[in-house]
Design a protein around this motif. Structure first.
Motif, PDB file in Angstrom:
ATOM      1  N   ALA A  82       0.820  -1.217   0.000  1.00  0.00           N
ATOM      2  CA  ALA A  82       0.000   0.000   0.000  1.00  0.00           C
ATOM      3  C   ALA A  82       0.855   1.269   0.000  1.00  0.00           C
ATOM      4  O   ALA A  82       0.358   2.359  -0.281  1.00  0.00           O
ATOM      5  CB  ALA A  82      -0.922   0.017   1.212  1.00  0.00           C
ATOM      6  N   CYS A  83       2.125   1.121   0.304  1.00  0.00           N
ATOM      7  CA  CYS A  83       2.997   2.285   0.473  1.00  0.00           C
ATOM      8  C   CYS A  83       3.427   2.868  -0.873  1.00  0.00           C
ATOM      9  O   CYS A  83       3.839   2.135  -1.767  1.00  0.00           O
ATOM     10  CB  CYS A  83       4.220   1.900   1.292  1.00  0.00           C
ATOM     11  N   GLU A  84       3.355   4.174  -0.973  1.00  0.00           N
ATOM     12  CA  GLU A  84       3.735   4.868  -2.209  1.00  0.00           C
ATOM     13  C   GLU A  84       4.957   5.761  -1.999  1.00  0.00           C
ATOM     14  O   GLU A  84       5.098   6.790  -2.646  1.00  0.00           O
ATOM     15  CB  GLU A  84       2.565   5.684  -2.731  1.00  0.00           C
ATOM     16  N   CYS A  85       5.809   5.357  -1.071  1.00  0.00           N
ATOM     17  CA  CYS A  85       7.004   6.155  -0.765  1.00  0.00           C
ATOM     18  C   CYS A  85       7.847   6.444  -2.004  1.00  0.00           C
ATOM     19  O   CYS A  85       8.378   7.549  -2.140  1.00  0.00           O
ATOM     20  CB  CYS A  85       7.871   5.433   0.255  1.00  0.00           C
ATOM     21  N   VAL A  88       6.342   9.233  -3.782  1.00  0.00           N
ATOM     22  CA  VAL A  88       6.470  10.455  -2.972  1.00  0.00           C
ATOM     23  C   VAL A  88       7.902  10.973  -3.056  1.00  0.00           C
ATOM     24  O   VAL A  88       8.135  12.165  -3.279  1.00  0.00           O
ATOM     25  CB  VAL A  88       6.059  10.192  -1.507  1.00  0.00           C
ATOM     26  N   PRO A  95       2.207  13.198  -0.168  1.00  0.00           N
ATOM     27  CA  PRO A  95       1.916  12.260   0.921  1.00  0.00           C
ATOM     28  C   PRO A  95       0.421  12.024   1.126  1.00  0.00           C
ATOM     29  O   PRO A  95      -0.011  10.879   1.259  1.00  0.00           O
ATOM     30  CB  PRO A  95       2.548  12.938   2.133  1.00  0.00           C
ATOM     31  N   CYS A  98      -1.592   9.350  -0.831  1.00  0.00           N
ATOM     32  CA  CYS A  98      -1.507   7.931  -0.506  1.00  0.00           C
ATOM     33  C   CYS A  98      -2.746   7.550   0.308  1.00  0.00           C
ATOM     34  O   CYS A  98      -3.092   8.234   1.276  1.00  0.00           O
ATOM     35  CB  CYS A  98      -0.229   7.658   0.291  1.00  0.00           C
ATOM     36  N   ALA A 100      -3.186   5.346   2.419  1.00  0.00           N
ATOM     37  CA  ALA A 100      -2.903   4.947   3.803  1.00  0.00           C
ATOM     38  C   ALA A 100      -2.526   6.128   4.691  1.00  0.00           C
ATOM     39  O   ALA A 100      -2.486   6.009   5.917  1.00  0.00           O
ATOM     40  CB  ALA A 100      -1.768   3.929   3.807  1.00  0.00           C
ATOM     41  N   PHE A 101      -2.271   7.285   4.092  1.00  0.00           N
ATOM     42  CA  PHE A 101      -1.790   8.445   4.847  1.00  0.00           C
ATOM     43  C   PHE A 101      -2.778   8.843   5.945  1.00  0.00           C
ATOM     44  O   PHE A 101      -3.958   9.100   5.690  1.00  0.00           O
ATOM     45  CB  PHE A 101      -1.575   9.639   3.904  1.00  0.00           C
ATOM     46  N   CYS A 105      -1.450   4.436   8.058  1.00  0.00           N
ATOM     47  CA  CYS A 105      -0.055   4.851   8.226  1.00  0.00           C
ATOM     48  C   CYS A 105       0.021   6.167   8.992  1.00  0.00           C
ATOM     49  O   CYS A 105      -0.456   7.197   8.512  1.00  0.00           O
ATOM     50  CB  CYS A 105       0.598   4.995   6.849  1.00  0.00           C
ATOM     51  N   LEU A 111       3.741   2.594   7.917  1.00  0.00           N
ATOM     52  CA  LEU A 111       3.809   1.498   6.944  1.00  0.00           C
ATOM     53  C   LEU A 111       5.054   1.615   6.075  1.00  0.00           C
ATOM     54  O   LEU A 111       5.526   0.627   5.530  1.00  0.00           O
ATOM     55  CB  LEU A 111       2.580   1.505   6.032  1.00  0.00           C
ATOM     56  N   GLY A 112       5.529   2.829   5.898  1.00  0.00           N
ATOM     57  CA  GLY A 112       6.662   3.050   5.006  1.00  0.00           C
ATOM     58  C   GLY A 112       7.710   3.950   5.621  1.00  0.00           C
ATOM     59  O   GLY A 112       7.458   4.644   6.610  1.00  0.00           O
ATOM     60  N   CYS A 114       8.939   6.682   4.639  1.00  0.00           N
ATOM     61  CA  CYS A 114       8.671   8.132   4.586  1.00  0.00           C
ATOM     62  C   CYS A 114       7.942   8.623   5.826  1.00  0.00           C
ATOM     63  O   CYS A 114       7.894   9.816   6.094  1.00  0.00           O
ATOM     64  CB  CYS A 114       7.818   8.472   3.371  1.00  0.00           C
ATOM     65  N   MET A 115       7.323   7.709   6.573  1.00  0.00           N
ATOM     66  CA  MET A 115       6.576   8.110   7.769  1.00  0.00           C
ATOM     67  C   MET A 115       7.367   7.822   9.041  1.00  0.00           C
ATOM     68  O   MET A 115       6.971   8.211  10.132  1.00  0.00           O
ATOM     69  CB  MET A 115       5.225   7.374   7.801  1.00  0.00           C
ATOM     70  N   CYS A 122       6.374  12.040   4.336  1.00  0.00           N
ATOM     71  CA  CYS A 122       5.036  11.771   4.874  1.00  0.00           C
ATOM     72  C   CYS A 122       4.938  12.196   6.332  1.00  0.00           C
ATOM     73  O   CYS A 122       3.938  12.780   6.754  1.00  0.00           O
ATOM     74  CB  CYS A 122       4.682  10.305   4.713  1.00  0.00           C
TER      75      CYS A 122
HETATM   76  S1  SF4 Z   1       4.893   6.181   4.294  1.00  0.00           S
HETATM   77 FE1  SF4 Z   1       2.734   5.851   4.677  1.00  0.00          FE
HETATM   78  S2  SF4 Z   1       1.676   7.670   3.922  1.00  0.00           S
HETATM   79 FE2  SF4 Z   1       3.746   7.648   3.047  1.00  0.00          FE
HETATM   80  S3  SF4 Z   1       3.525   6.664   1.090  1.00  0.00           S
HETATM   81 FE3  SF4 Z   1       4.084   5.050   2.541  1.00  0.00          FE
HETATM   82  S4  SF4 Z   1       2.130   4.227   3.308  1.00  0.00           S
HETATM   83 FE4  SF4 Z   1       1.695   6.166   2.280  1.00  0.00          FE
END
Ligand code: SF4
Length: 141
Positions: A82-85, A88, A95, A98, A100-101, A105, A111-112, A114-115, A122
């Motif tokens: 699910a992560c789109e880091c 991003v 951010p 996404c 999940a933001f 997440c 989840l990724g 970037c968070m 994120c």
């Molecule tokens: S870190 Fe979290 S919010 Fe950022 S892209 Fe990954 S899943 Fe989405």
């Protein structure tokens, strides 16, 4: 300098360190070259393999290299689906775009990557930008 640019409606990249020049900090570069060597490639989370993008401890200082000393074996850990880091990090997604933001997440349950860290895109947006409705958000829309 940033405030002057903001007040004048300008957005420019400028060097403001008085001792800096285009070659950078030469002594620091010498020390880095002495201690480290270029890796042929490195797998960055969210970006995948990027040639010549990372350093490792050089042979001359190998006694300090934990990778060699402890014979570590790298095992890739896949990003959450699910992560789109990656998008991003490449500036292709914001951010908040996404799914999940801020739901699945968050900084408490990332989840990724970037968070995870405070300087992650994120995480920074979650902490400082998610409720903003100013010009930056409008321009991006
Ligand atoms: S870190 Fe979290 S919010 Fe950022 S892209 Fe990954 S899943 Fe989405």
């Amino acid at each position: 300098m940033l405030l002057r640019q903001q007040n004048a409606g300008r957005h420019e990249s400028r060097r403001v360190h008085p001792r800096g020049d285009a070659r950078g900090h030469l002594r620091a570069q010498e020390l880095v070259a002495e201690v480290f060597e270029q890796r042929e490639t490195f797998e960055w989370r969210g970006l995948g393999e990027v040639p010549d993008s990372a350093l490792r401890i050089a042979s001359a200082t190998r006694k300090f290299d934990a990778e060699r000393r402890y014979s570590t074996v790298y095992r890739a850990v896949p990003d959450n689906k699910a992560c789109e880091c990656g998008a991003v990090l490449r500036g292709l997604r914001r951010p908040a775009e996404c799914r999940a933001f801020g739901t699945a997440c968050t900084p408490e349950m990332p989840l990724g990557s970037c968070m995870v860290s405070s300087e992650g895109a994120c995480r920074a947006h979650y902490t400082y930008g998610r409720f903003r409705t100013d010009r930056m958000t409008e321009v991006a829309a």
